[in-house]
Design a protein around this motif. Sequence first.
Motif, PDB file in Angstrom:
ATOM      1  N   CYS A 183       0.836  -1.203   0.000  1.00 23.98           N
ATOM      2  CA  CYS A 183       0.000   0.000   0.000  1.00 23.98           C
ATOM      3  C   CYS A 183       0.868   1.249   0.000  1.00 23.98           C
ATOM      4  CB  CYS A 183      -0.920  -0.016   1.228  1.00 23.98           C
ATOM      5  SG  CYS A 183      -2.031  -1.435   1.318  1.00 23.98           S
ATOM      6  N   THR A 184       1.926   1.222   0.785  1.00 28.37           N
ATOM      7  CA  THR A 184       2.865   2.348   0.804  1.00 28.37           C
ATOM      8  C   THR A 184       3.518   2.523  -0.553  1.00 28.37           C
ATOM      9  OG1 THR A 184       3.305   1.971   3.160  1.00 28.37           O
ATOM     10  CG2 THR A 184       4.931   3.259   1.933  1.00 28.37           C
ATOM     11  N   ARG A 185       3.965   1.443  -1.160  1.00 26.15           N
ATOM     12  CA  ARG A 185       4.640   1.515  -2.452  1.00 26.15           C
ATOM     13  C   ARG A 185       3.712   2.102  -3.516  1.00 26.15           C
ATOM     14  NH1 ARG A 185       8.979  -1.098  -5.025  1.00 26.15           N
ATOM     15  NH2 ARG A 185      10.026  -0.660  -3.031  1.00 26.15           N
ATOM     16  N   ILE A 186       2.444   1.677  -3.524  1.00 27.27           N
ATOM     17  CA  ILE A 186       1.548   2.165  -4.570  1.00 27.27           C
ATOM     18  C   ILE A 186       1.219   3.626  -4.359  1.00 27.27           C
ATOM     19  CG2 ILE A 186      -0.820   1.763  -3.725  1.00 27.27           C
ATOM     20  CD1 ILE A 186       0.672   0.578  -7.084  1.00 27.27           C
ATOM     21  N   THR A 187       1.196   4.078  -3.117  1.00 27.11           N
ATOM     22  CA  THR A 187       0.980   5.501  -2.840  1.00 27.11           C
ATOM     23  C   THR A 187       2.141   6.331  -3.365  1.00 27.11           C
ATOM     24  OG1 THR A 187      -0.355   5.034  -0.860  1.00 27.11           O
ATOM     25  CG2 THR A 187       0.662   7.211  -1.023  1.00 27.11           C
ATOM     26  N   LEU A 188       3.360   5.925  -3.050  1.00 29.46           N
ATOM     27  CA  LEU A 188       4.539   6.638  -3.541  1.00 29.46           C
ATOM     28  C   LEU A 188       4.582   6.634  -5.063  1.00 29.46           C
ATOM     29  CD1 LEU A 188       7.081   5.214  -0.955  1.00 29.46           C
ATOM     30  CD2 LEU A 188       6.377   7.615  -1.122  1.00 29.46           C
ATOM     31  N   TRP A 189       4.262   5.506  -5.660  1.00 34.73           N
ATOM     32  CA  TRP A 189       4.223   5.380  -7.125  1.00 34.73           C
ATOM     33  C   TRP A 189       3.235   6.388  -7.720  1.00 34.73           C
ATOM     34  CZ3 TRP A 189      -0.204   3.812  -9.780  1.00 34.73           C
ATOM     35  CH2 TRP A 189      -0.045   3.497 -11.149  1.00 34.73           C
ATOM     36  N   ALA A 190       2.041   6.470  -7.142  1.00 37.41           N
ATOM     37  CA  ALA A 190       1.006   7.359  -7.675  1.00 37.41           C
ATOM     38  C   ALA A 190       1.410   8.822  -7.554  1.00 37.41           C
ATOM     39  CB  ALA A 190      -0.319   7.121  -6.956  1.00 37.41           C
ATOM     40  N   TYR A 191       2.135   9.160  -6.489  1.00 41.19           N
ATOM     41  CA  TYR A 191       2.571  10.537  -6.268  1.00 41.19           C
ATOM     42  C   TYR A 191       3.994  10.782  -6.787  1.00 41.19           C
ATOM     43  CZ  TYR A 191      -1.493  11.966  -3.484  1.00 41.19           C
ATOM     44  OH  TYR A 191      -2.751  12.323  -3.069  1.00 41.19           O
ATOM     45  N   ASP A 192       4.417  10.000  -7.749  1.00 44.56           N
ATOM     46  CA  ASP A 192       5.725  10.186  -8.391  1.00 44.56           C
ATOM     47  C   ASP A 192       6.868  10.204  -7.384  1.00 44.56           C
ATOM     48  OD1 ASP A 192       4.957  10.192 -11.083  1.00 44.56           O
ATOM     49  OD2 ASP A 192       4.410  12.304 -11.031  1.00 44.56           O
ATOM     50  N   TRP A 193       6.777   9.311  -6.374  1.00 44.67           N
ATOM     51  CA  TRP A 193       7.853   9.078  -5.411  1.00 44.67           C
ATOM     52  C   TRP A 193       8.095  10.267  -4.474  1.00 44.67           C
ATOM     53  CZ3 TRP A 193       8.103   4.148  -5.395  1.00 44.67           C
ATOM     54  CH2 TRP A 193       7.828   3.455  -6.600  1.00 44.67           C
ATOM     55  N   GLU A 194       7.067  11.072  -4.293  1.00 46.96           N
ATOM     56  CA  GLU A 194       7.131  12.169  -3.331  1.00 46.96           C
ATOM     57  C   GLU A 194       6.810  11.637  -1.927  1.00 46.96           C
ATOM     58  OE1 GLU A 194       4.735  16.326  -2.273  1.00 46.96           O
ATOM     59  OE2 GLU A 194       4.420  15.330  -4.215  1.00 46.96           O
ATOM     60  N   LEU A 195       7.633  11.976  -0.959  1.00 43.69           N
ATOM     61  CA  LEU A 195       7.357  11.579   0.424  1.00 43.69           C
ATOM     62  C   LEU A 195       6.172  12.364   0.972  1.00 43.69           C
ATOM     63  CD1 LEU A 195      10.809  11.399   2.279  1.00 43.69           C
ATOM     64  CD2 LEU A 195       9.217   9.500   1.920  1.00 43.69           C
ATOM     65  N   PRO A 196       5.299  11.713   1.758  1.00 43.43           N
ATOM     66  CA  PRO A 196       4.278  12.490   2.471  1.00 43.43           C
ATOM     67  C   PRO A 196       4.935  13.391   3.507  1.00 43.43           C
ATOM     68  CG  PRO A 196       4.295  10.223   3.248  1.00 43.43           C
ATOM     69  CD  PRO A 196       5.234  10.275   2.077  1.00 43.43           C
ATOM     70  N   GLN A 197       4.261  14.486   3.838  1.00 47.77           N
ATOM     71  CA  GLN A 197       4.799  15.382   4.852  1.00 47.77           C
ATOM     72  C   GLN A 197       4.807  14.717   6.221  1.00 47.77           C
ATOM     73  OE1 GLN A 197       2.401  18.958   4.516  1.00 47.77           O
ATOM     74  NE2 GLN A 197       3.916  19.895   3.162  1.00 47.77           N
TER      75      GLN A 197
END
Length: 349
Positions: A183-197
């Motif tokens: 789930c974490t990987r797909i989130t980063l993938w969708a946001y072009d590898w941007e870290l969440p704040q």
Amino acid sequence: WGILGTADIATKFCHGATFAPSSVVVAVGSRSLDKAKAFVEAHAPGATAYDSYDAVLADPQVEAIYIPLPTALRKEWVLKAARAKKHVDCEKPLGHTFQDAVDCIQACRDAGVQWMDNTMLMHHPRQAEMKELLQRGELGRIKHVVSSFSLPCGNWEEWASSNIRMNAKTEPLGCLGDLGWYCTRITLWAYDWELPQDVSCHFLELTDDGVPVTAHALLRYSDGRSATFDCSFKCSLRQWAEVVGEKRTMTWDDLCIPQSLEATKYTVAEATIAERGITFPKIFSEDHHCAACVQHGRLIENLSTIIRSGQLDETWAEKSLLTQRVVIACYTSGNVGGSWVRPSDVGGQ
């Protein structure tokens, strides 16, 4: 290829290798020679069975190592594999801490060997097709990513009492490291590898020794963007994701493992509000069907191709580190009752 251990997941690797034309399993190591021989006979005919992991690393035929060992043992054997100048495919998470991941990847960099984690979904051609659609802006600006991955195994008494995923000594990150990783990987993938704040994670169920069994997380990005995910060893099998844009959504219901080897799909949709709000009909819904792929074989072939080229691909290490950083931030938050934690503050460089 050499394999360290005879875990069940290693049988999947052997199956995948049969779909990778430039790859073959030539060595399998176990603490028990009998186990290694039985594994080779059943899953890797022709490979050499060894009674230690060190013997696999010493085999001159072995160019690359697959490490399916428990999380508690991964760092030790990644470092040893790197010192032996073997390329590495490692199961996830990469350790108990972010620093464990840093150490593993730095060892591979220093040794001049390729690193890759065994997140197979990244190698399915569907991922590239979906990414192209996102980059074209067909959903509009991305606002939210939702994902879920759960298995019911924790409800089975024998599994819950004996599986390493429920043991703090072997897998302290529990469902978060095993399922939440995707789930974490797909989130980063969708946001072009941007870290969440920052992230907030709640452990809704724990084992007696504190292993997360059910976890829910919220990842907060700038400008009102966000992501949420849930993962559990005690819910029915679910593995789906949704990327939410300002205009349309993209969904697929086999996030990690395809439902079929013959074909996969994802759906792009847009809804509206009918007159007087009596219905909320979809004004657009399109299923995109993708080519067949044995993704665990594609990962092995892709890694083997990189090795053969002699040109190491650093992007795989970067993706591993970003994923580990966010997972550890979620784990840290869960251990302090869901308090907000900044992934950028997680230890290690």
